[in-house]
Design an enzyme around this catalytic site. Structure first.
Site, PDB file in Angstrom:
ATOM      1  N   PRO A   1       8.524  -7.937  49.003  1.00 20.11           N
ATOM      2  CA  PRO A   1       8.077  -9.209  49.555  1.00 20.11           C
ATOM      3  C   PRO A   1       8.909  -9.623  50.777  1.00 20.11           C
ATOM      4  CG  PRO A   1       9.028  -9.497  47.356  1.00 20.11           C
ATOM      5  CD  PRO A   1       9.027  -8.034  47.635  1.00 20.11           C
ATOM      6  N   VAL A   2       8.235 -10.156  51.810  1.00 17.47           N
ATOM      7  CA  VAL A   2       8.919 -10.522  53.069  1.00 17.47           C
ATOM      8  C   VAL A   2       9.770 -11.777  52.865  1.00 17.47           C
ATOM      9  CG1 VAL A   2       8.506 -11.302  55.458  1.00 17.47           C
ATOM     10  CG2 VAL A   2       7.093  -9.502  54.471  1.00 17.47           C
ATOM     11  N   GLY A   3      10.959 -11.806  53.449  1.00 18.52           N
ATOM     12  CA  GLY A   3      11.823 -13.003  53.427  1.00 18.52           C
ATOM     13  C   GLY A   3      12.262 -13.383  52.031  1.00 18.52           C
TER      14      GLY A   3
ATOM     15  N   GLY B   1      14.994 -11.732  50.299  1.00 22.32           N
ATOM     16  CA  GLY B   1      16.358 -11.315  49.951  1.00 22.32           C
ATOM     17  C   GLY B   1      16.437  -9.890  49.448  1.00 22.32           C
TER      18      GLY B   1
ATOM     19  N   GLY C   1      15.720  -7.286  51.353  1.00 19.90           N
ATOM     20  CA  GLY C   1      15.982  -6.383  52.478  1.00 19.90           C
ATOM     21  C   GLY C   1      14.720  -5.810  53.099  1.00 19.90           C
ATOM     22  N   SER C   2      13.638  -6.597  53.088  1.00 21.70           N
ATOM     23  CA  SER C   2      12.378  -6.081  53.648  1.00 21.70           C
ATOM     24  C   SER C   2      12.511  -5.817  55.145  1.00 21.70           C
ATOM     25  CB  SER C   2      11.232  -7.063  53.388  1.00 21.70           C
ATOM     26  OG  SER C   2      11.510  -8.298  54.009  1.00 21.70           O
ATOM     27  N   SER C   3      13.260  -6.657  55.853  1.00 23.94           N
ATOM     28  CA  SER C   3      13.359  -6.450  57.310  1.00 23.94           C
ATOM     29  C   SER C   3      14.179  -5.196  57.623  1.00 23.94           C
ATOM     30  CB  SER C   3      13.935  -7.689  58.006  1.00 23.94           C
ATOM     31  OG  SER C   3      15.157  -8.033  57.450  1.00 23.94           O
TER      32      SER C   3
ATOM     33  N   ALA D   1      14.396  -2.576  55.652  1.00 27.08           N
ATOM     34  CA  ALA D   1      13.597  -1.409  55.243  1.00 27.08           C
ATOM     35  C   ALA D   1      12.538  -1.071  56.289  1.00 27.08           C
ATOM     36  CB  ALA D   1      12.959  -1.665  53.877  1.00 27.08           C
TER      37      ALA D   1
ATOM     38  N   ASP E   1      22.474  -4.434  54.858  1.00 28.36           N
ATOM     39  CA  ASP E   1      21.091  -4.126  54.463  1.00 28.36           C
ATOM     40  C   ASP E   1      20.606  -2.847  55.135  1.00 28.36           C
ATOM     41  OD1 ASP E   1      21.541  -6.689  53.548  1.00 28.36           O
ATOM     42  OD2 ASP E   1      19.547  -7.430  54.041  1.00 28.36           O
TER      43      ASP E   1
END
Ligand code: MEV
Length: 303
Positions: free
Chosen positions: A89-91, A93, A95-97, A99, A140
């Site tokens: 899930p975005v935003g 916590g 680490g989506s950004s 990844a 991250d």
């Protein structure tokens, strides 16, 4: 078409403190972002994700747009189509950004045969996170690139954690940039109070290094719960996060704390051998979405 994937992560210890050079321990988790890339005939950049279909667009797809710009240092990128699919899930916590950044760099690295090493990918991804978020630590992006359980800033690989991990998502969006900024303000307003808190958070990672190698999850759990109290003290908690944390602890979790920037986003619990389902149910009953996962030794990979 070339597809690469990179994992998300949870923090056992040390978010926020790591921004000030203290130690943190992070685990890559088996929840991945997949990025597929192919050259296109038209000289056009196309980026597709659940956020929409755009060209180079620093509002909708900031990370991938910066990736393309940075990778133009190594390759003549003209027409390319990039498709992003994510279990993260975005935003939140997890680490989506990091990844999506790491997976995009590696996919383009393969497509254009740029010859970037894993160290080079982690470094480039960290530069991009700093461009988008301001004061980002290398945690991250490094963990997503290398996988495993990693101590930062030492960049030291620890043993894998041998117990299930339950993540609870509050579904409340949180901005890492804003939360890191709030902690910076608190630290500059009350340095004599906040600096020792950040130092003490770092000390927990130092103590936990040995505990991870001994597999002493009970003691790790006690320290993680103390870390949660200190995250509350620096203002990155929320009612929703606390409610999931206490639900997890109440249903037998070894430990439960925020993971990532806080404010909203996710908490993480360590489960015993047989109670991950009970913890997940308690998190759901408290209004969160639970995901049972595990740590993974694999970082970015070609699919
Ligand atoms: C965000 O996932 C973790 C923070 O420590 C920020 C960072 O390390 O860049 C809050």
């Amino acid at each position: 078409m070339i597809t690469c994937s990179a994992p998300g992560k949870v923090y056992l210890f040390g978010e926020h403190a790591v921004v000030y050079g203290e130690s943190a321990i992070c685990c890559a988790v088996e929840l991945r972002t997949k990025v597929s890339v192919e050259k296109s005939d038209e000289n056009e950049i196309i980026i597709e994700s659940i956020l929409g279909r755009t060209g180079l667009d620093h509002d909708t797809h900031p990370y991938v747009s910066y990736v393309i710009e940075k990778m133009r240092r190594f390759a003549d990128i003209k027409g390319v189509r990039i498709i992003i699919e994510s279990e993260l899930p975005v935003g939140s916590g997890l680490g989506s950004s990091a990844a999506v950044t790491v997976a995009s760099i590696q996919a383009l690295n393969h497509l254009y045969e740029c010859g970037l090493s894993l160290e080079g990918i982690a470094k480039t991804a960290h530069e991009i996170e700093k461009m988008v978020q301001g004061n980002a630590s290398p945690t991250d992006t490094y963990v997503s690139t290398m996988g495993g359980v990693v101590m930062i800033p030492q960049r030291k690989k620890l043993d894998l954690i041998n117990c299930p991990i339950v993540v609870g998502n509050t579904h409340k969006f949180s901005s890492t940039k804003e939360l890191v900024g709030n902690v910076a303000k608190l630290r500059s307003d009350f340095p004599s109070v906040i600096e020792p808190i950040l130092y003490n958070i770092g000390q927990m990672s130092i103590l936990a290094e040995k505990l991870v190698s001994e597999g002493d999850y009970k003691t790790i759990g006690k320290l993680m719960n103390i870390n949660q109290g200190l995250l509350d003290a620096i203002g990155v908690g929320s009612a929703e996060l606390s409610s999931l944390v206490y639900a997890a602890r109440g249903s037998g979790a070894i430990s439960a704390k925020i993971t990532g920037a806080g404010g909203g986003g996710c908490m993480v619990a360590l489960a015993g051998e047989n109670n991950a389902e009970d913890i997940a149910r308690a998190i759901e009953n408290a209004g969160g979405e639970a995901i049972i996962t595990n740590n993974t030794k694999e970082g970015v990979r070609l699919e």
